[in-house]
Design a protein around this motif. Structure first.
Motif, PDB file in Angstrom:
ATOM      1  N   GLY A  85      -7.113  -8.694   2.015  1.00 33.43           N
ATOM      2  CA  GLY A  85      -6.830  -7.266   1.904  1.00 33.43           C
ATOM      3  C   GLY A  85      -6.099  -6.930   0.610  1.00 33.43           C
ATOM      4  O   GLY A  85      -5.773  -5.771   0.353  1.00 33.43           O
ATOM      5  N   GLU A  86      -5.854  -7.953  -0.209  1.00 33.22           N
ATOM      6  CA  GLU A  86      -5.081  -7.772  -1.445  1.00 33.22           C
ATOM      7  C   GLU A  86      -5.875  -6.952  -2.467  1.00 33.22           C
ATOM      8  O   GLU A  86      -7.097  -7.115  -2.601  1.00 33.22           O
ATOM      9  N   ASN A  87      -5.172  -6.048  -3.143  1.00 33.11           N
ATOM     10  CA  ASN A  87      -5.800  -5.289  -4.224  1.00 33.11           C
ATOM     11  C   ASN A  87      -6.010  -6.194  -5.425  1.00 33.11           C
ATOM     12  O   ASN A  87      -5.061  -6.777  -5.945  1.00 33.11           O
ATOM     13  N   LEU A  88      -7.245  -6.293  -5.891  1.00 34.84           N
ATOM     14  CA  LEU A  88      -7.519  -7.162  -7.040  1.00 34.84           C
ATOM     15  C   LEU A  88      -7.402  -6.401  -8.351  1.00 34.84           C
ATOM     16  O   LEU A  88      -7.312  -6.998  -9.415  1.00 34.84           O
ATOM     17  N   TRP A  89      -7.433  -5.097  -8.255  1.00 37.33           N
ATOM     18  CA  TRP A  89      -7.346  -4.251  -9.454  1.00 37.33           C
ATOM     19  C   TRP A  89      -6.576  -2.992  -9.068  1.00 37.33           C
ATOM     20  O   TRP A  89      -6.673  -2.568  -7.914  1.00 37.33           O
ATOM     21  N   PRO A  90      -5.822  -2.400  -9.971  1.00 39.14           N
ATOM     22  CA  PRO A  90      -5.083  -1.182  -9.592  1.00 39.14           C
ATOM     23  C   PRO A  90      -6.034  -0.097  -9.079  1.00 39.14           C
ATOM     24  O   PRO A  90      -7.139   0.046  -9.603  1.00 39.14           O
ATOM     25  N   PRO A  91      -5.610   0.678  -8.075  1.00 43.13           N
ATOM     26  CA  PRO A  91      -6.484   1.701  -7.497  1.00 43.13           C
ATOM     27  C   PRO A  91      -6.876   2.765  -8.517  1.00 43.13           C
ATOM     28  O   PRO A  91      -6.128   3.048  -9.457  1.00 43.13           O
TER      29      PRO A  91
END
Lengths: 401, 321
Positions: free
Chosen positions: B140-146
């Motif tokens: 569920g980790e963000n791989l790139w800023p939203p």
């Protein structure tokens, strides 16, 4: 009965009750109809997208190639592990999957589920599930039966054989001693079952020795007997140049390969013979190519001047030849299946003669030329043919087993 | 016979009451159904918009195909990677384009360049209530800023909305892990490891090539010491390395933008990459702490930080009212 006579109210009559019941039913029906389909439809579309996306991602990242390659090399467990790990990595936890490689009625691999093992439970869960989505990828898969080939390998042919094994996963028995070679040929003849040769093919890319020296001189004709027993022979390079002494032994082999025996075979090399041209793609060897396609060849390696038994058996040629040589020069000669050999009668399988040292050209340390093409032509000559089959991915929502 | 009128009888009163009740109930029920239908239709249209937007993002280059190099001409956003023929590669996401889209959503651009913001909103039915995420599905980790309008000055608003449509698409990032060797440890003697990797025809100048170290010690990550030799054998004694960490800092650039060893360091015997098989030798020494060494390739001229991305991920499109 008239209304005037019946003075009782009729509010709770049976008719009214029935009418109201029907009305209510209709209203409930409309409400539930309006509610359900949208979510059911969207849910299914989401599943379908997961399935399509997952197959696409496996293809783009090269994972599907690696899975198929494991199958090609005869490691289905590795293929299963890799597919399970990668699919688990990309699909959400609540989505379960089943991957089937090959025709679903006769799959190559159908036990790929989110966790290793417990296949029966997974299959039961899959069959219980009412809503599953399926995506299909059509791809080329290796032949179902692994070819078994006896190969004579000497002087720098090893690298070519290694590349051939990597590309095809063919089970190759490599020999480079004359006695062992003939032992294996004899074993193939003795262990032959009709329609089931012990070796599917004998492959001699470029023998630079007399394969039947001294007392073994007539042994060369065993290769023709082997062909009589459903075997296929693929020969190239200088093999016939070093095996041309006896009309009633070497000559038989030459005939089985579709060329006239010539004890004074002439060897040539050098420019302009650096590009072989496919002249007829209507054979199992040249089928992937179009007429006129060029196969690069390192012209520092030799060719020979053969006379084909039938000009229509020549499927690739050199149109440009050195001065003093009559053009065109035969490149690939495919002797058809069923040819009636003058010594031994019909030969059930075809044979192929490559008039060039393709193994050397393909793997030359300084200047390798046409490597991929020579591998393609060779594997097809040996009878290795990939087939188009489906890879199916099913996905559904549910807990893991 | 009773001849009195029956207009206001009790039965009539019951009948009228019941009829009125039935009519009002039916009216209420119908109203409820209608509202529900409206809700469903709104939700359906929102969902359709999100699905189509996600589809356009992952399966097209956008219009014009090079919109990210000249954003003022932007008509439609597309995030897929270009193939060698210029056609989009479906489900292969260009993180460079995603980052460019993020930059266009910065408050400064979003508010001052309405043609750009209108073009972006066009994908979301002219709404600015959208958010695009790149996540690792398993963690569920963000791989790139939203990515959402004015991300630099305010939160997206998705968290405060009662109804958020979420569409997920599985994608490849075009970050290729060419090979990896894990858990290398210095035991009794500094061990040497050999790792092969392949450069496919045409890829020498269309991709960049890196060696990436991942240590498993808490920071500062200085141990173990790792030395790398590319396409050559290490000399006796393990000197004359191409990369050594430390002082060099991972990721090491073997080839970037068509140039071998582009950082200009004083390599002893640099050997260029070549099409076909290449290899690196790895020597691990120092503390008994494990290190992973991977060979990563990226599309040419990609920002170096992309080496940290996994080869696959999930693109999430959120849309709300």
């Amino acid at each position: 009965m008239s209304l005037i006579k019946d003075k009782k109210g009729f509010v709770f009559s049976l008719d009214a009750t029935l009418a109201i019941a029907v009305l209510l039913l209709a209203m409930v029906g409309v409400a539930s109809f309006a509610e359900k389909p949208i979510y059911q439809q969207q849910g299914y579309l989401r599943l379908e997208r997961y399935a399509n996306d997952a197959l696409e991602v496996l293809r783009i990242t090269g994972t599907m190639d690696a899975i198929v390659n494991y199958l090609r090399q005869g490691y289905p467990e590795n293929a299963e592990n890799l597919a399970e790990i990668e699919l688990r990595k990309i699909l959400p936890r609540e989505i379960q999957f089943r991957l089937v490689i090959g025709d679903e009625n006769n799959p190559r691999l159908d036990n790929i589920f989110p966790t290793p093992g417990r296949h029966a439970e997974w299959i039961a869960a899959f069959q219980r599930e009412k809503e599953t989505a399926k995506a299909i990828l059509v791809t080329t898969l290796p032949p179902r039966e692994r070819l078994k080939v006896l190969a004579w390998v000497d002087n720098n042919d090893e690298e070519f054989i290694n590349q051939l094994i990597i590309a095809t996963g063919i089970n190759i028995k490599i020999v480079n001693e004359v006695a062992t070679f003939w032992n294996e040929v004899d074993t193939a003849i003795v262990n032959w079952q009709p329609g089931h040769p012990y070796y599917d093919a004998v492959f001699i890319p470029d023998a630079e020795v007399d394969l039947a020296p001294g007392a073994l001189a007539t042994k060369i004709s065993d290769l023709v007997i082997y062909q009589k027993h459903d075997g296929r022979v693929v020969v190239g390079g200088s093999t016939l140049y070093y095996n041309l002494q006896l009309a009633y032994a070497d000559g038989y082999l030459w005939e089985s390969l579709g060329v006239l025996w010539d004890p004074s075979l002439k060897e040539i090399s050098g420019p302009p013979m650096d590009n072989l041209q496919i002249t007829n793609s209507d054979s199992f060897v040249t089928m992937p190519y179009r007429n006129g396609d060029i196969i690069e060849y390192n012209s520092s390696y030799s060719q020979y001047i053969y006379t084909p038994l039938d000009p229509s058996w020549v499927f690739a040629k050199w149109e440009d030849v050195p001065e003093g040589i009559t053009a065109p020069l035969c490149g690939i000669i495919v002797r058809p299946a069923g040819y009636n050999h003058s010594w031994i009668g019909p030969l059930p399988q075809p044979a192929v003669l490559f008039n060039m040292r393709f193994a050397q050209s393909a793997t030359d340390a300084e200047n390798p030329m046409g490597t991929a093409d020579w591998i393609t032509l060779t594997k097809r000559a040996l009878g290795y043919e990939e087939v188009l089959e489906e890879i199916s991915l099913y996905v559904w929502r549910g807990p893991p087993v | 016979m009773n001849d009195r009128g029956q207009v206001f009888t009790l039965e009539m009163f019951f009948a009228l009451t019941l009829t009125a009740l039935l009519v009002s109930c039916s009216g209420l029920a119908l109203e409820q159904v209608r509202r529900q239908m409206d809700d469903y239709l709104l939700r359906y249209s929102l969902e359709q918009t999100a699905i189509k937007a996600a589809d356009v993002l992952v399966r097209t280059n956008g219009t014009p195909a090079d919109w990210w190099t000249r954003p003022t001409y932007l008509e439609t956003v597309g995030l897929s990677q270009n193939g060698s023929d210029g056609a989009p590669i479906p489900n292969c996401l260009s993180v460079v384009k995603l980052e460019n889209l993020r930059q266009l959503c910065q408050a400064n651009t979003w508010e001052r360049q309405p043609n750009i913001s209108r073009a972006i909103m066009g994908l979301f039915d002219n709404s600015e209530k959208f958010e695009i995420l790149l996540i690792d599905e398993n963690t569920g980790e963000n791989l790139w800023p939203p990515v959402y309008p004015c991300w630099d000055i305010r939160p997206s608003g998705a968290d405060n909305s009662l109804e958020v449509i979420i569409v997920k698409r599985l994608i490849a990032t075009d970050v290729r892990k060419e090979n990896i060797i894990e858990n290398l440890v210095h035991l009794s003697k500094p061990p040497y490891y050999l790792v092969y990797f392949n450069v496919d025809p045409g890829e020498l100048n269309t991709r960049d090539w890196y060696v990436v170290l991942t240590r498993h010690l808490p920071p500062p990550p200085v141990q173990p010491e790792v030395r790398i030799w590319v396409n050559r054998n290490p000399p006796d004694g393990g000197g004359d390395w191409d990369f050594k960490s430390l002082p060099d800092v991972s990721p090491f650039r073997i080839r970037y933008d068509g140039i071998d060893y582009p950082d200009g360091s004083d390599y002893a015997f640099p050997v260029p990459l070549r099409e076909g098989q290449n290899f690196i030798w790895i020597r691990v020494s120092g503390k008994y702490a494990p290190v992973d060494v991977s060979i990563i390739s990226l599309p040419r001229k990609s920002p170096t930080k992309l080496v940290e991305l996994p080869p696959t991920a999930t693109l999430v499109v959120k849309l709300w009212r």
